[in-house]
Motif scaffolding. Structure first.
Motif, short mmCIF file in Angstrom:
data_model
loop_
_atom_site.label_atom_id
_atom_site.label_comp_id
_atom_site.label_asym_id
_atom_site.label_seq_id
_atom_site.Cartn_x
_atom_site.Cartn_y
_atom_site.Cartn_z
N TYR A 99 0.80 -1.07 0.01
CA TYR A 99 0.02 0.06 0.05
C TYR A 99 0.83 1.28 -0.07
N VAL A 119 0.30 5.42 1.15
CA VAL A 119 -0.66 6.24 1.89
C VAL A 119 0.00 7.51 1.76
N MET A 133 -4.94 9.12 2.39
CA MET A 133 -5.69 8.09 1.19
C MET A 133 -4.63 6.77 1.22
N TRP A 134 -5.27 5.70 1.34
CA TRP A 134 -4.92 4.29 1.37
C TRP A 134 -5.05 3.70 -0.06
N ILE A 135 -3.82 3.22 -0.70
CA ILE A 135 -4.05 2.68 -2.10
C ILE A 135 -3.18 1.72 -2.54
N LYS A 151 -3.15 -0.13 -8.24
CA LYS A 151 -4.29 0.85 -8.49
C LYS A 151 -4.17 2.14 -9.09
N ILE A 178 -7.21 9.55 -7.20
CA ILE A 178 -6.48 8.70 -6.11
C ILE A 178 -7.56 8.44 -5.23
N ARG A 179 -7.97 9.78 -4.72
CA ARG A 179 -9.13 9.64 -3.81
C ARG A 179 -10.17 8.65 -3.86
N LYS A 227 -10.38 5.79 -5.72
CA LYS A 227 -10.08 4.49 -5.25
C LYS A 227 -9.44 4.30 -4.32
N SER A 228 -9.31 5.15 -3.30
CA SER A 228 -8.68 5.09 -1.87
C SER A 228 -9.70 4.66 -0.50
N LYS A 229 -9.13 4.29 0.19
CA LYS A 229 -9.75 4.28 1.70
C LYS A 229 -9.17 5.50 2.40
#
Length: 142
Positions: A83, A85, A93-95, A99, A133-134, A136-138
């Motif tokens: 990941y 971050v 944002m975690w991705i 992705k 990015i946002r 597709k992120s947590k």
């Protein structure tokens, strides 16, 4: 923001991210010293996390995703992290890196070359609109 100040703030966000992770995975730890592979390791599930601090994205709307330094693949193209971050001072944002690559390909984003703050050599990077990015992120709000 002066480079040294930004670097220190980036280290502070590594601790913030680590503390979030430790709530669920108490054995997680930050890698000390220079280690380009990743910043945080979670032994409970063998997860590796790279923390990227980009406060300038609050102004530009873009996150810098490095792909080459010293004429060699770097960062996104060499990451061992599970990941990434991204921290901008307002949200986390975690991705997964795959992705990020998908976002770059599907949106046909092109690399730019520049000398970053604190760098002495040119780097190549993709300026990825933060909303991509946002989406597709947590997200964690700060």
């Amino acid at each position: 923001m002066e480079f040294k100040s930004a670097l220190e703030e980036g280290f502070q966000y590594e601790i913030i991210v680590l503390n979030i992770i430790k709530k669920k995975y108490p054995l997680a730890y930050k890698i000390e010293g220079y280690f380009k592979e990743y910043d945080i390791y979670v032994p409970e599930n063998d997860i590796k996390i790279e923390v990227k601090f980009d406060k300038k994205s609050l102004v530009t709307g873009n996150l810098v995703v490095e792909i080459e330094m010293f004429n060699k693949p770097s960062a996104l193209f060499t990451t061992k992290s599970d990941y990434w971050v991204f921290c901008d001072g307002a949200e986390i944002m975690w991705i997964a890196p795959i992705k990020i690559k998908d976002i770059i390909i599907w949106n046909e984003l092109k690399a730019v070359t520049f000398i970053g703050d604190g760098d002495t050599q040119k780097k190549r990077a993709i300026l990825v609109p933060k909303y991509l990015i946002r989406n597709k992120s947590k997200i964690n709000k700060i």
